[in-house]
Design a protein around this motif. Structure first.
Motif, short mmCIF file in Angstrom:
data_model
loop_
_atom_site.label_atom_id
_atom_site.label_comp_id
_atom_site.label_asym_id
_atom_site.label_seq_id
_atom_site.Cartn_x
_atom_site.Cartn_y
_atom_site.Cartn_z
N PRO A 1 116.90 106.44 32.48
CA PRO A 1 116.56 107.53 31.54
C PRO A 1 116.74 108.92 32.17
CG PRO A 1 114.94 105.79 31.39
CD PRO A 1 115.86 105.40 32.52
N SER A 2 116.53 109.04 33.48
CA SER A 2 116.67 110.33 34.16
C SER A 2 118.12 110.77 34.30
CB SER A 2 116.07 110.24 35.56
OG SER A 2 116.79 109.27 36.31
N GLY A 3 119.06 109.83 34.10
CA GLY A 3 120.46 110.15 34.30
C GLY A 3 120.99 109.68 35.66
N GLY B 1 108.13 112.93 37.46
CA GLY B 1 107.56 113.64 36.31
C GLY B 1 106.11 113.23 36.10
N MET B 2 105.81 112.70 34.89
CA MET B 2 104.45 112.29 34.56
C MET B 2 104.11 110.91 35.10
SD MET B 2 103.14 114.78 32.89
CE MET B 2 101.71 114.06 32.06
N MET B 3 105.09 110.26 35.72
CA MET B 3 104.82 108.92 36.27
C MET B 3 104.18 109.04 37.65
SD MET B 3 107.37 105.74 36.82
CE MET B 3 107.22 104.67 38.24
N PRO B 4 103.03 108.36 37.83
CA PRO B 4 102.37 108.44 39.14
C PRO B 4 103.14 107.70 40.22
CG PRO B 4 101.22 106.87 37.71
CD PRO B 4 102.29 107.50 36.88
N ARG B 5 102.86 107.99 41.49
CA ARG B 5 103.50 107.26 42.58
C ARG B 5 102.69 106.00 42.89
NH1 ARG B 5 101.23 108.69 47.75
NH2 ARG B 5 103.25 108.49 48.76
N PHE B 6 103.39 104.95 43.34
CA PHE B 6 102.71 103.68 43.60
C PHE B 6 102.80 103.25 45.05
CE2 PHE B 6 103.26 103.68 39.06
CZ PHE B 6 102.07 103.14 38.61
N ALA B 7 103.18 104.18 45.93
CA ALA B 7 103.35 103.84 47.34
C ALA B 7 102.08 103.25 47.95
CB ALA B 7 103.79 105.07 48.12
N ILE C 1 100.23 94.54 35.69
CA ILE C 1 99.07 95.28 36.21
C ILE C 1 99.35 96.78 36.23
CG2 ILE C 1 97.65 95.71 38.27
CD1 ILE C 1 98.11 92.71 39.00
N TYR C 2 100.51 97.18 36.77
CA TYR C 2 100.73 98.60 37.07
C TYR C 2 101.62 99.35 36.09
CZ TYR C 2 98.84 97.44 41.67
OH TYR C 2 98.02 97.03 42.70
N CYS C 3 102.44 98.65 35.35
CA CYS C 3 103.52 99.34 34.62
C CYS C 3 103.45 99.19 33.10
CB CYS C 3 104.88 98.82 35.08
SG CYS C 3 104.99 98.51 36.85
N LEU C 4 102.99 98.03 32.65
CA LEU C 4 103.09 97.69 31.23
C LEU C 4 102.40 98.71 30.34
CD1 LEU C 4 104.11 95.54 29.28
CD2 LEU C 4 101.95 94.33 29.56
N ASN C 5 101.31 99.25 30.84
CA ASN C 5 100.53 100.23 30.07
C ASN C 5 101.39 101.40 29.59
OD1 ASN C 5 98.16 101.17 28.99
ND2 ASN C 5 97.65 102.36 30.82
N GLY D 1 105.80 106.19 29.04
CA GLY D 1 107.09 106.30 29.71
C GLY D 1 108.13 105.56 28.87
N PRO D 2 109.41 105.67 29.22
CA PRO D 2 110.46 105.01 28.45
C PRO D 2 110.34 103.49 28.48
CG PRO D 2 111.34 105.98 30.50
CD PRO D 2 109.93 106.43 30.38
N GLY D 3 110.74 102.83 27.39
CA GLY D 3 110.82 101.37 27.38
C GLY D 3 111.88 100.94 28.39
N LEU D 4 111.66 99.81 29.06
CA LEU D 4 112.56 99.42 30.15
C LEU D 4 113.46 98.23 29.79
CD1 LEU D 4 110.31 99.91 33.30
CD2 LEU D 4 111.81 101.55 32.15
N LYS D 5 113.56 97.92 28.51
CA LYS D 5 114.45 96.84 28.07
C LYS D 5 115.88 97.12 28.56
CE LYS D 5 115.96 94.49 23.87
NZ LYS D 5 115.94 94.54 22.40
N LYS D 6 116.51 96.09 29.13
CA LYS D 6 117.89 96.18 29.63
C LYS D 6 118.07 97.28 30.67
CE LYS D 6 120.05 94.52 25.34
NZ LYS D 6 120.09 93.11 25.58
#
Ligand code: HEC
Length: 110
Positions: free
Chosen positions: A67-69, A86-92, A38-42, A54-59
């Motif tokens: 990715p941020s270090g 960064g460009m990722m919205p907050r989901f709180a 619902i929230y992340c796959l897009n 955003g970056p792929g989250l495999k492994k």
């Protein structure tokens, strides 16, 4: 650690097209997959290293660093999800504590 049976049944199949059972997800992880879809796959393909918005989250957790270090810990991952990055919205406001636990359990399976 993948079992031989898991390797055989998953052979040549795109994990993104596989059912929760085929992926061997438990109840919590499959709830987490729903939250993720619902929230992340897009923005984050789950089973690819190639990103979308955003970056792929495999492994994700099998690597030492995000990715941020930052180190790949639950705290760091949950901070990015709750506060945004960064460009990722907050989901709180969208994701409650239970959904967060389920989501993180699923992220550990990637
Ligand atoms: C609108 C697109 C978008 C959505 C939706 C989104 N993200 Fe992100 N995400 C990003 C971007 C862009 C970054 C890179 C942020 C940066 O480091 O500048 C990122 C970074 C991340 C990171 C890496 C954090 C780090 O420290 O490197 C994780 C983990 C992550 N997102 C998980 C999620 C999860 C889980 C969800 C669903 C709740 C989600 N994202 C929803 C765009 C998005």
């Amino acid at each position: 650690m993948m079992t031989v049976a898991g390797l055989l049944s998953g052979c040549g199949k795109d994990p993104a097209q596989m059912s929760d059972a085929e992926l061997g997800l438990n109840v919590q992880q499959s709830h987490g997959r729903k939250v993720y879809n619902i929230y992340c796959l897009n923005c984050h393909p789950a089973y690819s290293s190639h990103g979308n918005k955003g970056p792929g989250l495999k492994k994700l957790y099998q690597k030492q660093y995000l990715p941020s270090g930052l180190t790949a810990t639950d705290d760091h991952v949950m901070q990015s999800i709750f506060r945004g990055r960064g460009m990722m919205p907050r989901f709180a406001d969208q994701i409650d504590q239970q959904e967060m636990q389920d989501l993180v359990a699923y992220l550990h399976t990637l």
